[in-house]
Design a protein around this motif. Structure first.
Motif, mmCIF file in Angstrom:
data_model
loop_
_atom_site.group_PDB
_atom_site.id
_atom_site.type_symbol
_atom_site.label_atom_id
_atom_site.label_comp_id
_atom_site.label_asym_id
_atom_site.label_seq_id
_atom_site.Cartn_x
_atom_site.Cartn_y
_atom_site.Cartn_z
ATOM 1 N N TYR A 230 -42.407 -14.895 -3.489
ATOM 2 C CA TYR A 230 -42.132 -15.585 -4.760
ATOM 3 C C TYR A 230 -42.981 -16.845 -4.903
ATOM 4 O O TYR A 230 -43.475 -17.144 -6.000
ATOM 5 C CB TYR A 230 -40.647 -15.945 -4.846
ATOM 6 C CG TYR A 230 -39.804 -14.851 -5.462
ATOM 7 C CD1 TYR A 230 -39.966 -14.473 -6.793
ATOM 8 C CD2 TYR A 230 -38.845 -14.187 -4.712
ATOM 9 C CE1 TYR A 230 -39.201 -13.468 -7.364
ATOM 10 C CE2 TYR A 230 -38.071 -13.172 -5.265
ATOM 11 C CZ TYR A 230 -38.253 -12.820 -6.591
ATOM 12 O OH TYR A 230 -37.497 -11.820 -7.150
ATOM 13 N N ALA A 231 -43.160 -17.571 -3.810
ATOM 14 C CA ALA A 231 -43.975 -18.792 -3.874
ATOM 15 C C ALA A 231 -45.419 -18.458 -4.242
ATOM 16 O O ALA A 231 -46.030 -19.121 -5.090
ATOM 17 C CB ALA A 231 -43.924 -19.522 -2.530
ATOM 18 N N GLU A 232 -45.967 -17.404 -3.621
ATOM 19 C CA GLU A 232 -47.355 -17.028 -3.874
ATOM 20 C C GLU A 232 -47.545 -16.449 -5.270
ATOM 21 O O GLU A 232 -48.641 -16.494 -5.824
ATOM 22 C CB GLU A 232 -47.831 -16.020 -2.830
ATOM 23 C CG GLU A 232 -47.964 -16.598 -1.426
ATOM 24 C CD GLU A 232 -48.939 -17.754 -1.363
ATOM 25 O OE1 GLU A 232 -50.012 -17.663 -1.983
ATOM 26 O OE2 GLU A 232 -48.611 -18.763 -0.721
ATOM 27 N N CYS A 233 -46.480 -15.893 -5.832
ATOM 28 C CA CYS A 233 -46.572 -15.302 -7.178
ATOM 29 C C CYS A 233 -46.232 -16.309 -8.272
ATOM 30 O O CYS A 233 -46.038 -15.932 -9.430
ATOM 31 C CB CYS A 233 -45.662 -14.078 -7.280
ATOM 32 S SG CYS A 233 -46.270 -12.659 -6.361
ATOM 33 N N GLY A 234 -46.124 -17.577 -7.908
ATOM 34 C CA GLY A 234 -45.929 -18.613 -8.914
ATOM 35 C C GLY A 234 -44.491 -18.877 -9.294
ATOM 36 O O GLY A 234 -44.235 -19.488 -10.335
ATOM 37 N N ASN A 235 -43.544 -18.440 -8.472
ATOM 38 C CA ASN A 235 -42.133 -18.707 -8.761
ATOM 39 C C ASN A 235 -41.477 -19.355 -7.540
ATOM 40 O O ASN A 235 -40.578 -18.784 -6.916
ATOM 41 C CB ASN A 235 -41.415 -17.404 -9.126
ATOM 42 C CG ASN A 235 -40.041 -17.649 -9.730
ATOM 43 O OD1 ASN A 235 -39.541 -18.777 -9.744
ATOM 44 N ND2 ASN A 235 -39.411 -16.599 -10.230
ATOM 45 N N PRO A 236 -41.917 -20.561 -7.172
ATOM 46 C CA PRO A 236 -41.369 -21.211 -5.982
ATOM 47 C C PRO A 236 -39.897 -21.550 -6.105
ATOM 48 O O PRO A 236 -39.191 -21.656 -5.091
ATOM 49 C CB PRO A 236 -42.226 -22.473 -5.846
ATOM 50 C CG PRO A 236 -42.744 -22.739 -7.221
ATOM 51 C CD PRO A 236 -42.928 -21.396 -7.844
ATOM 52 N N ASN A 237 -39.416 -21.729 -7.335
ATOM 53 C CA ASN A 237 -37.998 -22.036 -7.511
ATOM 54 C C ASN A 237 -37.128 -20.889 -7.002
ATOM 55 O O ASN A 237 -36.093 -21.104 -6.356
ATOM 56 C CB ASN A 237 -37.701 -22.312 -8.986
ATOM 57 C CG ASN A 237 -36.351 -22.975 -9.186
ATOM 58 O OD1 ASN A 237 -36.016 -23.939 -8.510
ATOM 59 N ND2 ASN A 237 -35.569 -22.454 -10.114
ATOM 60 N N GLU A 238 -37.552 -19.648 -7.277
ATOM 61 C CA GLU A 238 -36.811 -18.484 -6.797
ATOM 62 C C GLU A 238 -36.886 -18.399 -5.269
ATOM 63 O O GLU A 238 -35.952 -17.910 -4.623
ATOM 64 C CB GLU A 238 -37.361 -17.208 -7.429
ATOM 65 C CG GLU A 238 -36.553 -15.947 -7.133
ATOM 66 C CD GLU A 238 -35.133 -16.006 -7.667
ATOM 67 O OE1 GLU A 238 -34.254 -15.299 -7.119
ATOM 68 O OE2 GLU A 238 -34.878 -16.768 -8.638
ATOM 69 N N SER A 239 -37.979 -18.878 -4.689
ATOM 70 C CA SER A 239 -38.089 -18.932 -3.232
ATOM 71 C C SER A 239 -36.962 -19.768 -2.637
ATOM 72 O O SER A 239 -36.327 -19.381 -1.648
ATOM 73 C CB SER A 239 -39.437 -19.539 -2.813
ATOM 74 O OG SER A 239 -40.505 -18.726 -3.185
ATOM 75 N N LEU A 240 -36.717 -20.912 -3.266
ATOM 76 C CA LEU A 240 -35.674 -21.800 -2.752
ATOM 77 C C LEU A 240 -34.284 -21.244 -3.018
ATOM 78 O O LEU A 240 -33.364 -21.454 -2.224
ATOM 79 C CB LEU A 240 -35.833 -23.186 -3.383
ATOM 80 C CG LEU A 240 -37.175 -23.871 -3.094
ATOM 81 C CD1 LEU A 240 -37.227 -25.257 -3.726
ATOM 82 C CD2 LEU A 240 -37.422 -23.980 -1.603
ATOM 83 N N VAL A 241 -34.123 -20.513 -4.114
ATOM 84 C CA VAL A 241 -32.847 -19.831 -4.384
ATOM 85 C C VAL A 241 -32.579 -18.804 -3.286
ATOM 86 O O VAL A 241 -31.451 -18.684 -2.777
ATOM 87 C CB VAL A 241 -32.865 -19.150 -5.772
ATOM 88 C CG1 VAL A 241 -31.647 -18.243 -5.955
ATOM 89 C CG2 VAL A 241 -32.909 -20.200 -6.877
#
Length: 627
Positions: A230-241
């Motif tokens: 998710y971080a590499e695909c531009g959605n770091p917020n979902e990474s933290l979720v």
């Protein structure tokens, strides 16, 4: 009957057998290395003694104790001499040992001569090619496996999927996924984890998530892969979720997972999240290793605090060249070029020699602080003094440095004299410099080269059309926009986000979707009136549309940066810093607007855009209006 023990190694020639202790084998091999290869070709085939009956497990034990390729070949000769090549267990182990010692050519030759192969044989050979980086033969062997109607197992398939991941070969990965389904291994934990990894690295994050959600058992590695995806695909917020969910599931992270989480925070740029992750790392008593510490330096720097980054840097017991390079880069994109350069002699005094990344960081710092002479000096000594050959990244930094300083002719000369292959980054830097200094002719030349390299990147078209718009060349701008339409390319929308009370609020231009939208626009209107009294004049040159001046002013007032900052004034305590992140370069009018806001409200405002950080304090910006 002669009985052999595990402390002996059987050797033979055409005249006799003799027993050689394993402890002496390595020394014997070392003294005969130059003659072993010729002996292998000149010796007559070895014949097994009719009175000897050796347990195949003995030779397996011998193989496992081999320390080098010469010992393996000697063992191979004895296996042949004793007629044990027909024993599949022994043959597979020999193949495995060749692969483990990276003797991939010998392994391939032996594999090709095997009369009988089972799934283990194929798995070892596929895995061997994968580990060796020989992707062509890895795929070729896997295809041969499927043609021979051999059922691939949960050892072979993950290896092939990792190759697809490393090559970002989504087509091949999808085909292998089909083999997985036909083989009935779609529910195997190792295979499914490899599929998740492959799809995530190929940036097909939705498919990766579907597989991830369907997994009955998720181990730490799979969670880490998904968080990183998710971080590499531009959605770091979902990474933290996902990290929060993982913790709720009782999965305890390791240092590798925490590095991934820290990298997600870096991409998000949210200071509250960074502090939370830092506190978590401390509570878990993770030691600040080189990798984790370096990641945290980058995290704090990209969350807007170069001071916190420096604290982590100073607190690291061990630093490598990457740690120093990241700290130098941190000062660079915060506009503190002098501090970045001050670190260089300190690094040398610690006995750490610079590499190509170090010089990229140094030259980047120079380009963002206008240190032209210092940049030239570094560029000239990197090869002569430190043996680091300039590559396209270093040349790009120099083009950026010269271009920002308005020395376009020198930048052009550097490009023409380059011996390394030019890439899109270099042409983008030159095109951006042409935009800053409004040089249309050179911009057209740079854009032509850029579009030849990346015809499907909408950002290049937008930048050229903006240059035409700034020059009032509306017909040329329209042609570029029409070309984008024909090629089905869309402009990347500008948006800004701000973190308040552990929640991310996102704004786009003219956005009225926020629950406090009425209050935001009300405060923005009164704020602009105060700014205009203080001397703020909207710069309509940054409205790249052929419309009336009054309409341009209205469009300027609703830029996403202005909306996010106004919301920050409403939602955060008086006197506290406001931190926003913009996915594109902040426009010149918004830059001026924020300087006035910081002076009027007595607030420090930290802006992270696609290029760098801007620290606004009491009406001045850390970039010195040089960006």
């Amino acid at each position: 009957m002669l009985k052999l023990t595990k402390t002996t190694f059987l050797t033979a020639n055409h005249e006799r057998f003799r027993l050689l202790p394993l402890s002496q084998l390595a020394a014997t091999v070392d003294t005969q290395e130059t003659s072993l290869k010729s002996q292998t070709h000149t010796q007559k085939p070895l014949e097994s003694h009719p009175s000897l009956q050796i347990d195949p497990k003995y030779f397996v034990s011998v193989l496992l104790n081999c320390k080098n390729i010469f010992q393996i070949k000697q063992a191979h000769a004895q296996i042949v001499a004793n007629g044990l090549l027909t024993n599949l267990f022994v043959s597979n182990k020999l193949l495995y040992i060749y692969v483990q010692h990276k003797a991939i050519d010998e392994a391939h030759a032996f594999f090709g001569g095997m009369r009988e192969k089972d799934p283990v044989s194929w798995s070892v050979m596929v895995g061997g090619f994968a580990k060796d980086g020989d992707f062509v033969n890895c795929f070729r062997t896997f295809k041969e496996l499927t043609r021979c109607s051999v059922q691939p197992d949960n050892y072979t398939l993950p290896f092939v999927l990792r190759v697809c991941r490393d090559r970002m070969d989504l087509l091949m990965g999808s085909l292998v996924h089909g083999v997985v389904l036909k083989s009935g291994l779609s529910w195997d934990h190792f295979v499914c984890a490899a599929l998740v990894d492959m799809y995530a690295k190929c940036r097909v994050i939705d498919d990766a998530r579907k597989l991830f959600d369907d997994m009955h058992k998720k181990d730490l590695v799979t969670w880490t892969v998904m968080i990183d995806g998710y971080a590499e695909c531009g959605n770091p917020n979902e990474s933290l979720v996902l990290f929060d969910w993982m913790s709720e599931e009782g999965i305890v992270p390791d240092k590798i997972t925490m590095v991934t989480v820290v990298n997600a925070c870096s991409k998000l740029g949210a200071m509250h999240k960074a502090r939370f992750v830092h506190d978590y790392i401390c509570s878990m008593k993770f030691s600040l290793t080189v990798i984790l510490g370096t990641a945290m330096i980058d995290m704090y720097a990209k969350c807007g605090s170069v001071d916190f980054a420096r604290e982590i840097f100073d607190g690291m017991r061990e630093k490598n060249v990457i740690s120093w390079s990241v700290m130098i880069a941190a000062y660079g994109y915060h506009g503190q070029g002098k501090k970045a350069l001050d670190l260089f002699p300190m690094m040398l005094n610690c006995g750490i020699m610079p590499n190509r990344i170090t010089f990229v960081s140094l030259l980047y710092a120079c380009s963002h602080a206008g240190l032209v002479d210092e940049g030239f000096e570094l560029f000239n000594i990197m090869w002569d003094k430190y043996g680091v050959k300039p590559d396209v990244k270093h040349c790009t930094c120099m083009v950026d440095l010269l271009g920002r300083a308005g020395r376009l002719d020198e930048a052009l000369k550097l490009i023409e004299n380059m011996t390394v292959e030019k890439d899109e980054g270099l042409w983008s830097a030159f095109l951006a410099a042409c935009r800053i200094h409004k040089h249309v002719e050179l911009a057209e030349w740079a854009a032509k080269s850029l579009l030849e390299l990346q015809p499907q990147n909408p950002g290049h078209y937008v930048l050229l059309s903006n240059i035409y718009a700034n020059a009032g060349m509306w017909e040329d701008m329209a042609k570029v926009r029409n070309l984008m339409t024909k090629r089905n390319l869309k402009k990347i929308p500008g948006w800004t986000w701000i973190e308040v009370d552990n929640k991310i609020h996102q704004f786009s231009v003219g956005d009225k979707s926020h629950p406090l939208s009425k209050e935001i626009y009300g405060l923005l209107k009164s704020l602009i009136e105060k700014l205009e009294l203080a001397g703020y004049v909207p710069d309509t040159n940054f409205v790249l549309h052929d419309v009336d001046e009054e309409v341009k002013v209205g469009m300027l007032y609703t830029h996403s940066e202005k909306l996010a900052i106004t919301f920050g004034l409403i939602a955060t305590p008086e006197g506290t810093p406001i931190r926003i992140t913009k996915n594109l370069r902040v426009c010149g009018d918004c830059h001026t607007f924020i300087k006035f806001v910081s002076a009027i409200t007595k607030r420090s405002i930290i802006v992270r855009d696609s290029n760098r950080f801007h620290h606004f304090i009491e009406g001045a910006c850390s970039c010195g209006d040089y960006w």
